[in-house]
Motif scaffolding. Structure first.
Motif, PDB file in Angstrom:
ATOM      1  N   TYR A   1       0.746  -0.979   0.032  1.00 10.87           N
ATOM      2  CA  TYR A   1      -0.024  -0.135   0.036  1.00 10.87           C
ATOM      3  C   TYR A   1       0.950   1.244  -0.247  1.00 10.87           C
ATOM      4  O   TYR A   1       1.784   1.220   0.688  1.00 10.87           O
ATOM      5  CB  TYR A   1      -1.068  -0.008   1.170  1.00 10.87           C
ATOM      6  CG  TYR A   1      -2.243  -0.902   1.086  1.00 10.87           C
ATOM      7  CD1 TYR A   1      -3.293  -0.370   0.659  1.00 10.87           C
ATOM      8  CD2 TYR A   1      -2.211  -2.424   1.144  1.00 10.87           C
ATOM      9  CE1 TYR A   1      -4.439  -1.068   0.526  1.00 10.87           C
ATOM     10  CE2 TYR A   1      -3.092  -2.949   0.935  1.00 10.87           C
ATOM     11  CZ  TYR A   1      -4.418  -2.411   0.738  1.00 10.87           C
ATOM     12  OH  TYR A   1      -5.356  -3.112   0.322  1.00 10.87           O
TER      13      TYR A   1
ATOM     14  N   LEU B   1     -12.355  -5.923   8.177  1.00 12.87           N
ATOM     15  CA  LEU B   1     -12.665  -6.891   9.471  1.00 12.87           C
ATOM     16  C   LEU B   1     -13.878  -7.360   8.854  1.00 12.87           C
ATOM     17  O   LEU B   1     -14.802  -6.987   8.455  1.00 12.87           O
ATOM     18  CB  LEU B   1     -12.801  -5.879  10.467  1.00 12.87           C
ATOM     19  CG  LEU B   1     -12.968  -6.584  11.923  1.00 12.87           C
ATOM     20  CD1 LEU B   1     -11.858  -7.458  12.321  1.00 12.87           C
ATOM     21  CD2 LEU B   1     -13.172  -5.499  12.873  1.00 12.87           C
TER      22      LEU B   1
ATOM     23  N   ILE C   1     -17.676  -6.456   8.599  1.00  7.16           N
ATOM     24  CA  ILE C   1     -17.891  -5.577   9.789  1.00  7.16           C
ATOM     25  C   ILE C   1     -17.352  -4.189   9.232  1.00  7.16           C
ATOM     26  O   ILE C   1     -18.108  -3.140   9.496  1.00  7.16           O
ATOM     27  CB  ILE C   1     -17.127  -5.904  10.975  1.00  7.16           C
ATOM     28  CG1 ILE C   1     -17.494  -7.336  11.393  1.00  7.16           C
ATOM     29  CG2 ILE C   1     -17.395  -5.017  12.132  1.00  7.16           C
ATOM     30  CD1 ILE C   1     -19.120  -7.358  11.867  1.00  7.16           C
ATOM     31  N   SER C   2     -16.130  -4.290   8.741  1.00  4.81           N
ATOM     32  CA  SER C   2     -15.557  -2.996   8.231  1.00  4.81           C
ATOM     33  C   SER C   2     -14.730  -2.988   7.135  1.00  4.81           C
ATOM     34  O   SER C   2     -13.794  -4.073   7.199  1.00  4.81           O
ATOM     35  CB  SER C   2     -14.759  -2.416   9.391  1.00  4.81           C
ATOM     36  OG  SER C   2     -14.350  -0.968   9.010  1.00  4.81           O
ATOM     37  N   LEU C   3     -14.706  -2.196   6.193  1.00  2.00           N
ATOM     38  CA  LEU C   3     -13.779  -2.560   5.044  1.00  2.00           C
ATOM     39  C   LEU C   3     -12.224  -2.299   5.425  1.00  2.00           C
ATOM     40  O   LEU C   3     -11.185  -2.688   4.736  1.00  2.00           O
ATOM     41  CB  LEU C   3     -14.232  -1.294   3.811  1.00  2.00           C
ATOM     42  CG  LEU C   3     -14.961  -1.547   2.653  1.00  2.00           C
ATOM     43  CD1 LEU C   3     -15.213  -0.452   1.782  1.00  2.00           C
ATOM     44  CD2 LEU C   3     -14.653  -2.892   1.982  1.00  2.00           C
ATOM     45  N   PHE C   4     -12.261  -1.314   6.407  1.00  2.00           N
ATOM     46  CA  PHE C   4     -10.708  -1.384   6.789  1.00  2.00           C
ATOM     47  C   PHE C   4     -10.434  -1.725   8.050  1.00  2.00           C
ATOM     48  O   PHE C   4     -11.318  -1.802   9.210  1.00  2.00           O
ATOM     49  CB  PHE C   4     -10.598   0.307   6.740  1.00  2.00           C
ATOM     50  CG  PHE C   4     -10.621   0.959   5.334  1.00  2.00           C
ATOM     51  CD1 PHE C   4      -9.687   1.186   4.584  1.00  2.00           C
ATOM     52  CD2 PHE C   4     -12.119   1.536   4.926  1.00  2.00           C
ATOM     53  CE1 PHE C   4      -9.895   1.584   3.280  1.00  2.00           C
ATOM     54  CE2 PHE C   4     -12.016   1.936   3.865  1.00  2.00           C
ATOM     55  CZ  PHE C   4     -11.211   1.942   3.125  1.00  2.00           C
ATOM     56  N   GLY C   5      -9.146  -2.518   8.336  1.00  2.00           N
ATOM     57  CA  GLY C   5      -9.014  -3.384   9.368  1.00  2.00           C
ATOM     58  C   GLY C   5      -8.016  -2.540  10.010  1.00  2.00           C
ATOM     59  O   GLY C   5      -7.404  -1.511  10.012  1.00  2.00           O
TER      60      GLY C   5
ATOM     61  N   LYS D   1      -7.442  -8.132   2.208  1.00  2.00           N
ATOM     62  CA  LYS D   1      -8.388  -7.791   0.935  1.00  2.00           C
ATOM     63  C   LYS D   1      -7.613  -7.955  -0.493  1.00  2.00           C
ATOM     64  O   LYS D   1      -6.555  -7.441  -0.546  1.00  2.00           O
ATOM     65  CB  LYS D   1      -9.171  -6.296   1.150  1.00  2.00           C
ATOM     66  CG  LYS D   1      -8.362  -5.143   1.069  1.00  2.00           C
ATOM     67  CD  LYS D   1      -9.364  -4.214   2.055  1.00  2.00           C
ATOM     68  CE  LYS D   1      -8.361  -2.959   2.282  1.00  2.00           C
ATOM     69  NZ  LYS D   1      -8.968  -1.903   2.956  1.00  2.00           N
ATOM     70  N   CYS D   2      -8.503  -7.886  -1.545  1.00  2.00           N
ATOM     71  CA  CYS D   2      -7.979  -8.088  -2.891  1.00  2.00           C
ATOM     72  C   CYS D   2      -7.406  -6.697  -3.162  1.00  2.00           C
ATOM     73  O   CYS D   2      -8.066  -5.590  -2.961  1.00  2.00           O
ATOM     74  CB  CYS D   2      -9.212  -8.452  -3.673  1.00  2.00           C
ATOM     75  SG  CYS D   2      -8.938  -9.769  -4.519  1.00  2.00           S
ATOM     76  N   LEU D   3      -6.355  -6.558  -3.571  1.00  2.00           N
ATOM     77  CA  LEU D   3      -5.629  -5.350  -4.311  1.00  2.00           C
ATOM     78  C   LEU D   3      -5.222  -5.180  -5.645  1.00  2.00           C
ATOM     79  O   LEU D   3      -4.421  -6.250  -5.855  1.00  2.00           O
ATOM     80  CB  LEU D   3      -4.849  -4.619  -3.241  1.00  2.00           C
ATOM     81  CG  LEU D   3      -4.422  -3.077  -3.465  1.00  2.00           C
ATOM     82  CD1 LEU D   3      -5.734  -2.234  -3.161  1.00  2.00           C
ATOM     83  CD2 LEU D   3      -3.308  -2.766  -2.935  1.00  2.00           C
TER      84      LEU D   3
ATOM     85  N   THR E   1      -4.728  -3.114   9.604  1.00  2.00           N
ATOM     86  CA  THR E   1      -3.710  -2.711   8.942  1.00  2.00           C
ATOM     87  C   THR E   1      -4.221  -2.295   7.530  1.00  2.00           C
ATOM     88  O   THR E   1      -5.546  -2.712   7.165  1.00  2.00           O
ATOM     89  CB  THR E   1      -2.300  -3.683   8.627  1.00  2.00           C
ATOM     90  OG1 THR E   1      -2.932  -4.844   7.869  1.00  2.00           O
ATOM     91  CG2 THR E   1      -1.918  -4.065   9.853  1.00  2.00           C
TER      92      THR E   1
END
Lengths: 255, 159
Positions: free
Chosen positions: B48, B143, B132-136, B157-159, B138
Motif C-alpha cells: 500500500y 474486518l 464489519i468494516s472495509l478497513f481493518g 483484501k484484494c488489491l 492494517t
C-alpha cells in the motif's frame, strides 16, 4: 516565494499532491475521535493512503523542481497561496455526515481522475495512478456505503446527511472547472480534461444518492472556485499552522 | 558470485513485520533480485502507498541479504503490487494464521468498487460471514465476522 514553481508539470503534480495531503491531514483529525473504533480506524486508513499518495507526488515534483528540493520542503515549507488543492478538501470535518459527504464527492472524483491518469503520457504519473486507483476504489466504496446508510437510515441521519450533501455541492463543482494548470496538463496528455470527467462523476454520484433516497446532485449550484489558483478559504491557514508548525519550529528535525 | 537461487532462499526467511507468518517472497513484493558486480539489487514493490511497514520491510531485506554483499533496494511502482502475486503457500499460511486470504482477482479496478466477495471463515470454514468494516487493523485488511462461530476475523483484501 520559496518552492513555488512556474514549471507546468511540477505545478500540476503539486496540485494533485496538495489534494491528497490536505484531505489526508483533515481525515487524520478523526484519529481517536471516531464514533466507534472500526470507523476511527477506517478514516485513518484512508488518511494514511492519501498521505502515502501525497508523498509519491511530492517526491516527483521535487525531482522536477531540482535545486535540492525535497518532499518535506513542499509539504512543510510552502504557504497557503502556494497550495493548489480544491476548496472541498480543506473544509472542516464537521459531524460524521459532513465528513462522509465531503469524502463521497472527492472519492468519486478521485477514482475517475486516477483512471484517466493511469493512461497519462507521463510515465511516472501513470505509475503512481495505477497503484493508487486500487486503494481509491476501496475509499469510494466505503464513503458511498456510508451515504446510503445515512440517507436510507433514520429520520435524523437522513436530514443531517441531506444538509451535508447540499452544503458541499458548491465545492464539488470546482473539480470540473479547469484551471490553467489543468488545461495545460490536458493538452500535454499528462492528465484528463477535468470537465470531461463530469458526466461519469454525476452518474455515479446520482446512482448512490438514489439508493440513499436523497435528492440528486443539484446541477444549478454555482461552483465556488479559487483553490486551484491558491485562493483558499480561511480554514486552510489553520490546517497548515497545525501541520507545519513542528517542521518550521525545528527544521530538519528527525524521528 | 551468489546464485539467484541462494538469494531467493535467503529472502524466504525475511518476514513481513505485520503479518509475521508471511515472507516477503510469499507476499509477492520481491520482483527481482540479482547480484551485479558485487552489489545485490532488489526490486521491491510496495503493497500500500502509505503502508508504514514498507520502511521496515526494506530494512529487513537489506539485513537479510547483508551476508552476501552490499544491498541496494529499488522501489518499483509499476506494475503495481497486487494480491494476485501472493503465493499459494502464502495464502495457506495466512489462513492457518487466522487471516482469510484474498478472494478473486484484482485485475478489474472497477470491480473493486462494487460487489463484496464471499469470504469464508478461517476458523470454522463457514461461508456465512459478514463484513464489519472495509478497513481493518492494517491497510491491507478488512474486518469480518463469522455468523456461525461468531468469531471476528481479518480478511486480507484484494488489491
Amino acid at each position: 516565494m520559496k518552492w513555488d514553481t512556474c514549471d507546468p508539470k511540477a505545478a500540476y503534480v503539486l496540485h494533485l499532491a496538495d489534494d491528497a495531503l490536505i484531505l489526508g491531514q483533515r481525515l487524520s483529525e478523526w484519529c481517536g475521535h471516531g464514533p466507534i473504533l472500526e470507523q476511527d480506524i477506517a478514516l485513518t486508513n484512508i488518511s494514511l493512503d492519501l498521505i502515502g499518495l501525497a508523498r509519491q507526488y511530492y517526491q516527483y515534483a521535487a525531482e522536477i523542481m531540482g535545486d535540492g528540493c525535497t518532499e518535506n520542503d513542499l509539504a512543510y515549507f510552502r504557504d497557503s497561496r502556494a497550495f493548489k488543492n480544491h476548496l472541498l478538501v480543506e473544509q472542516p470535518n464537521g459531524h460524521w455526515g459532513d465528513t462522509l459527504a465531503r469524502q463521497f464527492y472527492f472519492d468519486t472524483f478521485h477514482f475517475f481522475q486516477l483512471e484517466a491518469l493511469s493512461n497519462s503520457t507521463d510515465e511516472r504519473l501513470g505509475q503512481i495512478a495505477r497503484k493508487a486507483i486500487k486503494e481509491c476504489a476501496y475509499h469510494a466504496q466505503y464513503s458511498a456505503e456510508w451515504i446510503i446508510r445515512l440517507g436510507d437510515g433514520t429520520e435524523e441521519s437522513q436530514a443531517k446527511v441531506k444538509a451535508s450533501l447540499a452544503h458541499f455541492e458548491r465545492f464539488a463543482g470546482e473539480f470540473f472547472v479547469p484551471s490553467d494548470v489543468d488545461t495545460q496538463a490536458a493538452e500535454k496528455g499528462w492528465g484528463p480534461a477535468v470537465d470531461a470527467l463530469r458526466p461519469a462523476w454525476l452518474e455515479k454520484v446520482n446512482s448512490i444518492l438514489t439508493l440513499a433516497k436523497v435528492p440528486s446532485f443539484n446541477e444549478s449550484t454555482v461552483a465556488r472556485t479559487g483553490g486551484k489558483a491558491g485562493i483558499h478559504s480561511e480554514h486552510h491557514g489553520y490546517i497548515l499552522a497545525e501541520m507545519q508548525s513542528l517542521a518550521r519550529a525545528y527544521p530538519d528535525a528527525s524521528w | 558470485m551468489v546464485s539467484e537461487e541462494a538469494l531467493w532462499k535467503a529472502l524466504e526467511g525475511v518476514m513481513d513485520p505485520e503479518v509475521p507468518v508471511l515472507s516477503v517472497v510469499d507476499l509477492g513484493v520481491i520482483r527481482r533480485v540479482a547480484q551485479e558486480d558485487t552489489v545485490i539489487h532488489v526490486d521491491l514493490a510496495p503493497t500500500y502507498t502509505g503502508c508504514p511497514a514498507m520502511d521496515v520491510i526494506q530494512k529487513r531485506v537489506e539485513e537479510g541479504l547483508a551476508e552476501f554483499g552490499p544491498v541496494v533496494v529499488h522501489t518499483v511502482l509499476d506494475p503495481p503490487w497486487t494480491t494476485d502475486w501472493m503465493s499459494e503457500a502464502g495464502r495457506a499460511k495466512l489462513e492457518a494464521y487466522g487471516i482469510a486470504p484474498p478472494v478473486g482477482k484484482a485485475s478489474d479496478k472497477r470491480s473493486l468498487w462494487a460487489v463484496q466477495p464471499t469470504v469464508h471463515c478461517p476458523r470454522c470454514k463457514s461461508q456465512n460471514t459478514e463484513l464489519i468494516s472495509l478497513f481493518g487493523s492494517t491497510a491491507c485488511k478488512s474486518l469480518y465476522q463469522c455468523r456461525d462461530c461468531q468469531e471476528p476475523f481479518d480478511y486480507f483484501k484484494c488489491l
